[in-house]
Design a protein around this motif. Structure first.
Motif, mmCIF file in Angstrom:
data_model
loop_
_atom_site.group_PDB
_atom_site.id
_atom_site.type_symbol
_atom_site.label_atom_id
_atom_site.label_comp_id
_atom_site.label_asym_id
_atom_site.label_seq_id
_atom_site.Cartn_x
_atom_site.Cartn_y
_atom_site.Cartn_z
ATOM 1 N N PRO A 140 0.806 -1.226 0.000
ATOM 2 C CA PRO A 140 0.000 0.000 0.000
ATOM 3 C C PRO A 140 0.839 1.277 0.000
ATOM 4 C CG PRO A 140 0.010 -0.996 2.187
ATOM 5 C CD PRO A 140 0.702 -1.975 1.274
ATOM 6 N N TYR A 141 0.288 2.294 -0.644
ATOM 7 C CA TYR A 141 0.942 3.610 -0.680
ATOM 8 C C TYR A 141 0.896 4.248 0.705
ATOM 9 C CZ TYR A 141 2.145 8.271 -2.469
ATOM 10 O OH TYR A 141 2.766 9.483 -2.708
ATOM 11 N N TRP A 142 -0.276 4.211 1.335
ATOM 12 C CA TRP A 142 -0.447 4.674 2.711
ATOM 13 C C TRP A 142 -0.857 3.496 3.589
ATOM 14 C CZ3 TRP A 142 -3.068 8.784 -0.429
ATOM 15 C CH2 TRP A 142 -2.261 9.934 -0.541
ATOM 16 N N PRO A 143 -0.612 3.572 4.893
ATOM 17 C CA PRO A 143 -0.963 2.443 5.771
ATOM 18 C C PRO A 143 -2.455 2.126 5.728
ATOM 19 C CG PRO A 143 0.500 3.986 6.902
ATOM 20 C CD PRO A 143 0.095 4.643 5.620
ATOM 21 N N LEU A 144 -2.759 0.859 5.873
ATOM 22 C CA LEU A 144 -4.145 0.393 5.877
ATOM 23 C C LEU A 144 -4.607 0.202 7.318
ATOM 24 C CD1 LEU A 144 -3.867 -2.315 3.075
ATOM 25 C CD2 LEU A 144 -4.342 0.133 2.833
ATOM 26 N N PHE A 145 -5.881 0.450 7.560
ATOM 27 C CA PHE A 145 -6.429 0.278 8.903
ATOM 28 C C PHE A 145 -7.877 -0.160 8.793
ATOM 29 C CE2 PHE A 145 -6.165 4.756 7.667
ATOM 30 C CZ PHE A 145 -7.491 5.139 7.661
ATOM 31 N N LEU A 146 -8.416 -0.648 9.904
ATOM 32 C CA LEU A 146 -9.747 -1.253 9.929
ATOM 33 C C LEU A 146 -10.790 -0.230 10.376
ATOM 34 C CD1 LEU A 146 -8.772 -4.677 11.526
ATOM 35 C CD2 LEU A 146 -8.807 -4.029 9.105
ATOM 36 N N GLY A 147 -11.050 0.721 9.506
ATOM 37 C CA GLY A 147 -12.077 1.719 9.761
ATOM 38 C C GLY A 147 -11.555 3.026 10.323
ATOM 39 N N ARG A 148 -10.610 2.949 11.273
ATOM 40 C CA ARG A 148 -9.989 4.144 11.849
ATOM 41 C C ARG A 148 -8.493 3.939 11.932
ATOM 42 N NH1 ARG A 148 -14.026 4.836 16.732
ATOM 43 N NH2 ARG A 148 -15.840 5.669 15.643
ATOM 44 N N ARG A 149 -7.752 5.044 11.949
ATOM 45 C CA ARG A 149 -6.293 4.954 12.001
ATOM 46 C C ARG A 149 -5.800 4.235 13.254
ATOM 47 N NH1 ARG A 149 -6.979 10.377 10.267
ATOM 48 N NH2 ARG A 149 -6.384 10.700 8.089
ATOM 49 N N SER A 150 -6.581 4.272 14.317
ATOM 50 C CA SER A 150 -6.185 3.625 15.570
ATOM 51 C C SER A 150 -6.443 2.123 15.565
ATOM 52 C CB SER A 150 -6.939 4.263 16.743
ATOM 53 O OG SER A 150 -8.343 4.139 16.566
ATOM 54 N N CYS A 151 -6.873 1.574 14.429
ATOM 55 C CA CYS A 151 -7.236 0.156 14.343
ATOM 56 C C CYS A 151 -6.440 -0.545 13.245
ATOM 57 C CB CYS A 151 -8.730 0.006 14.069
ATOM 58 S SG CYS A 151 -9.815 0.791 15.284
ATOM 59 N N PRO A 152 -5.164 -0.865 13.499
ATOM 60 C CA PRO A 152 -4.383 -1.566 12.482
ATOM 61 C C PRO A 152 -4.791 -3.033 12.380
ATOM 62 C CG PRO A 152 -3.108 -1.361 14.490
ATOM 63 C CD PRO A 152 -4.381 -0.586 14.718
#
Length: 274
Positions: A140-152
């Motif tokens: 990925p170009y930017w980090p992936l998260f599960l709905g919110r940035r605080s949820c990797p």
């Protein structure tokens, strides 16, 4: 029965926390009980490196079907931000000014899904788009998260790019223990009729999946920061009984079964998640 799609991606969405907002505004941030289209389209856009003002019309053409391996539990968090800061460091308002010190603390109530796990199929007739999305999820170009940035995510999201994705969605190992109180139906959610799910079970389904059970406003039109827009779309639901052998529990045992399934059924070069 609706014809099954022939090409698609399979994703695994699992982590300590997830949050898929549907009515998240201002001081109350909710979560749906399953991944939303806006959350998944946003994840793909991040992986592809698209800015928030970019069009996502091609991504919204992807169809999404979710299998709920573990529903998780809803947790609520009382969240504060911006308190105790000097006047020149308080939170910026919409007109570009700093909030006064006496009103610098912002509070919100936020919901999360704890210990949930989902397997998800993204389907399309556009194989070039599917392969582009697969490449973006792998690197990925930017980090992936599960709905919110605080949820990797707890591991790689992409499982593979496959033919007959709904068959695999039904047959892949479940990240759950066998229910103690006897067979329990596994929930499937989709944006299109689910009658095409290739389910072999003697137990009756809860609903045929071909009639939508309502609407959810999670179809993204624009992610532009000051002009976010979403439109409603039909929600299809089907609850089916899967065989006891599908339940593979947690931890390394489940991951080994998942790896064996991928190695056996998925074609190279995209069969192995990194």
């Amino acid at each position: 029965m609706t014809e099954r799609p022939s090409h698609g991606l399979l994703l695994r969405l699992a982590g300590p926390l997830q949050s898929w907002g549907t009515h998240s505004k201002y001081s109350r941030r909710d979560t749906a009980r399953f991944p939303t289209r806006s959350g998944i389209v946003g994840m793909l856009a991040a992986g592809l490196g698209r800015v928030r003002q970019a069009s996502v019309d091609d991504l919204t053409e992807l169809s999404m079907t979710v299998r709920v391996d573990r529903p998780g539990v809803v947790l609520s968090d009382f969240h504060t931000v911006g308190g105790g800061l000097p006047a020149d460091e308080t939170v910026i308002t919409v007109d570009g000014k700093h909030r006064p010190e006496r009103k610098s603390t912002l509070t919100s109530k936020r919901q999360y899904l704890a210990d949930a796990a989902f397997t998800l199929a993204l389907t399309s007739d556009d194989e070039a788009l599917l392969h582009a999305c697969a490449a973006a999820l792998r690197d990925p170009y930017w980090p992936l998260f599960l709905g919110r940035r605080s949820c990797p995510p707890e591991g790689p999201i992409l499982l593979g790019c496959v033919e007959d994705p709904l068959r695999h969605l039904v047959q892949m190992p479940l990240a759950a223990k066998r229910p103690r109180n006897g067979p329990q139906p596994i929930e499937f959610y989709g944006d299109r009729p689910l009658g095409a799910l290739p389910v072999n079970s003697d137990a009756p389904d809860k609903g045929d999946g071909d009639h939508h059970s309502g609407e959810v406003t999670d179809e993204p039109v624009s992610f532009a920061p000051l002009a976010r827009q979403y439109r409603p779309r039909p929600l299809y639901r089907r609850a089916v009984h899967l065989p006891d052998a599908a339940y593979e529990g947690f931890g390394t045992g489940y991951l080994e079964k998942l790896r064996n399934y991928i190695d056996t059924h998925f074609a190279t070069p995209e069969r192995n998640p990194r």
